[in-house]
Enzyme design. Structure first.
Site, short mmCIF file in Angstrom:
data_model
loop_
_atom_site.label_atom_id
_atom_site.label_comp_id
_atom_site.label_asym_id
_atom_site.label_seq_id
_atom_site.Cartn_x
_atom_site.Cartn_y
_atom_site.Cartn_z
N GLY A 1 11.73 16.09 -14.46
CA GLY A 1 11.24 16.21 -13.11
C GLY A 1 10.10 15.24 -12.90
O GLY A 1 9.48 14.77 -13.87
N CYS B 1 4.07 17.05 -19.67
CA CYS B 1 3.94 16.42 -18.37
C CYS B 1 3.70 14.93 -18.56
O CYS B 1 2.90 14.54 -19.41
CB CYS B 1 2.77 17.05 -17.61
SG CYS B 1 2.55 16.40 -15.96
N LEU B 2 4.40 14.12 -17.77
CA LEU B 2 4.23 12.66 -17.91
C LEU B 2 2.81 12.24 -17.57
O LEU B 2 2.35 11.19 -18.02
CB LEU B 2 5.22 11.94 -16.99
CG LEU B 2 6.70 12.16 -17.31
CD1 LEU B 2 7.59 11.43 -16.31
CD2 LEU B 2 7.03 11.71 -18.73
N HIS C 1 6.90 23.84 -12.01
CA HIS C 1 6.04 22.77 -12.54
C HIS C 1 5.88 21.65 -11.50
O HIS C 1 4.76 21.20 -11.23
CB HIS C 1 6.67 22.23 -13.84
CG HIS C 1 5.89 21.13 -14.48
ND1 HIS C 1 5.30 21.26 -15.73
CD2 HIS C 1 5.61 19.87 -14.06
CE1 HIS C 1 4.68 20.13 -16.03
NE2 HIS C 1 4.87 19.26 -15.05
N GLU C 2 7.00 21.23 -10.89
CA GLU C 2 6.93 20.13 -9.92
C GLU C 2 6.20 20.54 -8.65
O GLU C 2 5.42 19.77 -8.10
CB GLU C 2 8.33 19.61 -9.59
CG GLU C 2 9.11 19.04 -10.77
CD GLU C 2 8.29 18.11 -11.64
OE1 GLU C 2 7.42 17.38 -11.12
OE2 GLU C 2 8.49 18.12 -12.87
N HIS D 1 2.50 20.36 -8.88
CA HIS D 1 1.93 19.02 -8.72
C HIS D 1 1.59 18.72 -7.26
O HIS D 1 0.65 17.98 -6.98
CB HIS D 1 2.94 17.96 -9.20
CG HIS D 1 2.90 17.70 -10.68
ND1 HIS D 1 1.77 17.26 -11.32
CD2 HIS D 1 3.86 17.80 -11.63
CE1 HIS D 1 2.04 17.10 -12.62
NE2 HIS D 1 3.30 17.43 -12.83
NI NI Z 1 4.24 17.24 -14.70
#
Ligand code: NI
Length: 195
Positions: free
Chosen positions: A49, A110-111, A152-153, A156
């Protein structure tokens, strides 16, 4: 299509509340290109994601896709949907409603927070209402890993990251140490997610 630069925590855009998109904006060439770029960026970094604030765009827009072969899809997913992939999905102006009080803990990464994983409780089931890339409304019900990625997305878009949701910061681990000492011999990727 181009791979976009990922914003890491510490950059204010990751912590800002993002703004909604109008249906006209969604259909604009700029946003259509942004969605394509987010897709290839997610693939490039092997995420499941990606939210627009993570690529320096403070917009209520996210993408997700869980390959059917992805071991992460099996994590924390009880019932018949375990292991099932999720096709590429665009979420614009998403709204999440938990379906019941049940929560499940699972490992997340998480990126925007490279190399780390932590145990995060999430609602087990939810309803997602959002617009697709044509600006058309849709509703889906999700559970398990799919529900985890959605939560999670959507976090953000409020400027929240998974660290904010952890119950026990002592579970925070580097990926290598997580596999060496915590998961103990489980397969690479089996218990993580990376968004
Ligand atoms: Ni993330």
């Amino acid at each position: 299509m181009s791979v976009l630069k990922v914003a890491r925590i510490g950059h204010p855009v990751v912590r800002a509340a993002a703004r909604e998109l109008t249906p006209d904006e969604i259909r604009s060439p700029e946003i259509q290109r942004l969605i394509d770029d987010m897709r290839v960026t997610m693939y490039e970094y092997e995420g499941v994601g990606l939210a627009a604030p993570q690529i320096h765009e403070s917009l209520r827009l996210a993408v997700l896709e869980v390959p059917g072969s992805d071991k992460r899809a099996e994590e924390g997913v009880p019932g018949p949907h375990g292991g099932t992939g999720v096709p590429f999905t665009v979420l614009v102006n998403p709204k999440v409603t938990p379906l019941g009080p049940e929560t499940v803990e699972g490992w997340e990464g998480c990126l925007s927070i490279p190399d780390l994983r932590g145990l995060v409780p999430r609602f087990a089931r939810l309803r997602l209402e959002a617009l697709d890339r044509e600006g058309k409304p849709y509703t889906v019900e999700a559970e398990g890993f799919h529900a985890r990625v959605i939560q999670h997305e959507c976090d953000h878009l409020e400027g929240n990251v998974y660290l904010d949701r952890m119950r026990d910061m002592r579970t925070l681990s580097f990926i290598k140490e997580l596999h060496d000492y915590v998961l103990g011999g489980r397969e690479e990727g089996e218990e993580e997610e990376h968004e």
